[in-house]
Design an enzyme around this catalytic site. Structure first.
Site, PDB file in Angstrom:
ATOM      1  CG  ASP A  31       9.708  -3.969   3.816  1.00  0.00           C
ATOM      2  OD1 ASP A  31       9.605  -3.116   2.908  1.00  0.00           O
ATOM      3  OD2 ASP A  31       9.763  -5.189   3.588  1.00  0.00           O
ATOM      4  CD  GLN A  86       4.752   4.332  -1.504  1.00  0.00           C
ATOM      5  OE1 GLN A  86       4.917   3.944  -2.656  1.00  0.00           O
ATOM      6  NE2 GLN A  86       3.962   5.352  -1.200  1.00  0.00           N
ATOM      7  CB  ALA A  87       3.259  -2.154   2.784  1.00  0.00           C
ATOM      8  CB  ALA A  88       1.376  -3.265  -2.330  1.00  0.00           C
ATOM      9  CD  GLN A  89       2.650 -10.476  -3.020  1.00  0.00           C
ATOM     10  OE1 GLN A  89       2.960 -10.729  -1.864  1.00  0.00           O
ATOM     11  NE2 GLN A  89       3.486 -10.640  -4.035  1.00  0.00           N
ATOM     12  CB  SER A 130      -1.355   0.482  -9.565  1.00  0.00           C
ATOM     13  OG  SER A 130      -0.994  -0.093 -10.795  1.00  0.00           O
ATOM     14  CE1 TYR A 154      -0.103  -4.438  -7.182  1.00  0.00           C
ATOM     15  CE2 TYR A 154      -0.619  -3.422  -9.297  1.00  0.00           C
ATOM     16  CZ  TYR A 154       0.029  -3.389  -8.082  1.00  0.00           C
ATOM     17  OH  TYR A 154       0.811  -2.298  -7.750  1.00  0.00           O
ATOM     18  CE  LYS A 158      -1.157  -1.253  -5.171  1.00  0.00           C
ATOM     19  NZ  LYS A 158      -0.557  -0.568  -4.019  1.00  0.00           N
TER      20      LYS A 158
END
Length: 328
Positions: A31, A86-89, A130, A154, A158
């Site tokens: 993270d 799971q890492a994302a902006q 998403s 976004y 995805k």
């Protein structure tokens, strides 16, 4: 099993890492502690990870680094059985203002991770996608074959993640699964989400604020259901190469959501309204039949049950959580 959770200090990743530790897996969390919201929530999550690791007698490792850093990613992926990405902006509205950032983190970071996973020979990469990939509904509930026409950078990022995952599966035999989450909520959730915002304001005697007319509908997903889906996929190849909806298959209008929270906490308050926000989806509603068929997924809570459970958690954890929410 050795599991890498990217974004593992965040809301969803934090719950996943804790569950895997309690299940007896060795977990590495990557993270970068992006200050998208108060870092104190993430630090609280890390404390829970360490406690879970001690109680389960398993190995836990926290690496502060970025998924765009090839050297770091290559190092943390080495020796891992499953990668849970799971890492994302996060943030639909933030992506409208800074599309280049969401592209760099969500797309470039995912490619870096997939390449490292291919080289390391991991068993499976599970990717958080998403409902934002769908865009404007042509029909509801959304099934996985519904057209994907995202209306925000976004959502585009995805969808690009999903296509890269498919390509790595087809070209390199790297097993991947993409899970299309529908607005996840629950303990330690991001402060700027509708449910946490409504609860925080009502607890403090402030009217809940709705952006738009409140007739927007949402399929909210309790975080424990997301955990269950990912837990199954650690050992099941039944969904390799697939994309799947993970939702509640239930819907509620934002108006009704605000009223539900208000009526339980501060029935004397009047709801306030402000202009609708750019790039917000009008309606979301998940069909979860595919996930049910492939991995036995079944939502455990209705939205109203989950909201009541979150309110109870909020009240029990108000002392540490609320100052971080209010400061966001």
């Amino acid at each position: 099993m050795k599991v890498l959770v990217t974004g593992g200090a965040g809301f969803i990743g934090g719950h996943l890492a804790e569950a895997f530790l309690r299940d007896g897996h060795d977990v590495t969390v990557l993270d970068n502690f992006e200050p998208f919201y108060d870092e104190g929530i993430k630090r609280h999550t890390i404390d829970r990870h360490r406690e879970a690791a001690r109680e389960a007698g398993v190995d836990y490792r926290l690496v502060e680094g970025d998924v765009r850093d090839r050297e770091t990613v290559g190092e943390v992926v080495s020796g891992v059985d499953v990668v849970v990405h799971q890492a994302a902006q996060a943030g639909v509205r933030a992506s409208v203002e800074h599309p280049e950032k969401v592209t760099e983190i969500n797309v470039d970071g995912t490619v870096t991770l997939l390449e490292a996973s291919k080289e390391a020979g991991v068993n499976r990469v599970i990717i958080a996608s998403s409902s934002s990939v769908y865009g404007k509904p042509q029909s509801l509930p959304y099934t996985e074959d519904h057209p994907t026409e995202p209306v925000s950078p976004y959502g585009v990022s995805k969808l690009a993640q999903e296509h890269y995952a498919r390509v790595y599966t087809e070209l390199h035999d790297l097993p991947t699964v993409c899970l299309r989450y529908f607005t996840v909520y629950g303990p330690r959730m991001r402060p700027n989400m509708a449910i946490s915002n409504f609860v925080s304001r009502c607890v403090n005697g402030e009217p809940p604020v709705i952006y738009g007319d409140g007739q927007q509908t949402r399929d909210f997903t309790y975080v424990a259901d997301v955990v269950d889906a990912n837990r199954t996929l650690l050992t099941s190849g039944a969904a390799d190469g697939e994309v799947m909806n993970i939702g509640s298959s239930d819907t509620i209008s934002i108006q009704e959501l605000a009223e539900t929270v208000r009526d339980q906490l501060a029935p004397e308050l009047a709801i306030e309204y402000e202009s609708a926000r750019e790039a917000d989806a009008e309606h979301t509603h998940a069909s979860v039949e595919k996930a049910g068929e492939l991995i036995g997924y079944e939502p455990s809570r209705s939205i109203r049950e989950g909201v009541e459970e979150f309110i109870q958690w909020y009240e029990e954890n108000q002392e540490w959580y609320e100052p971080l929410v209010r400061g966001a």
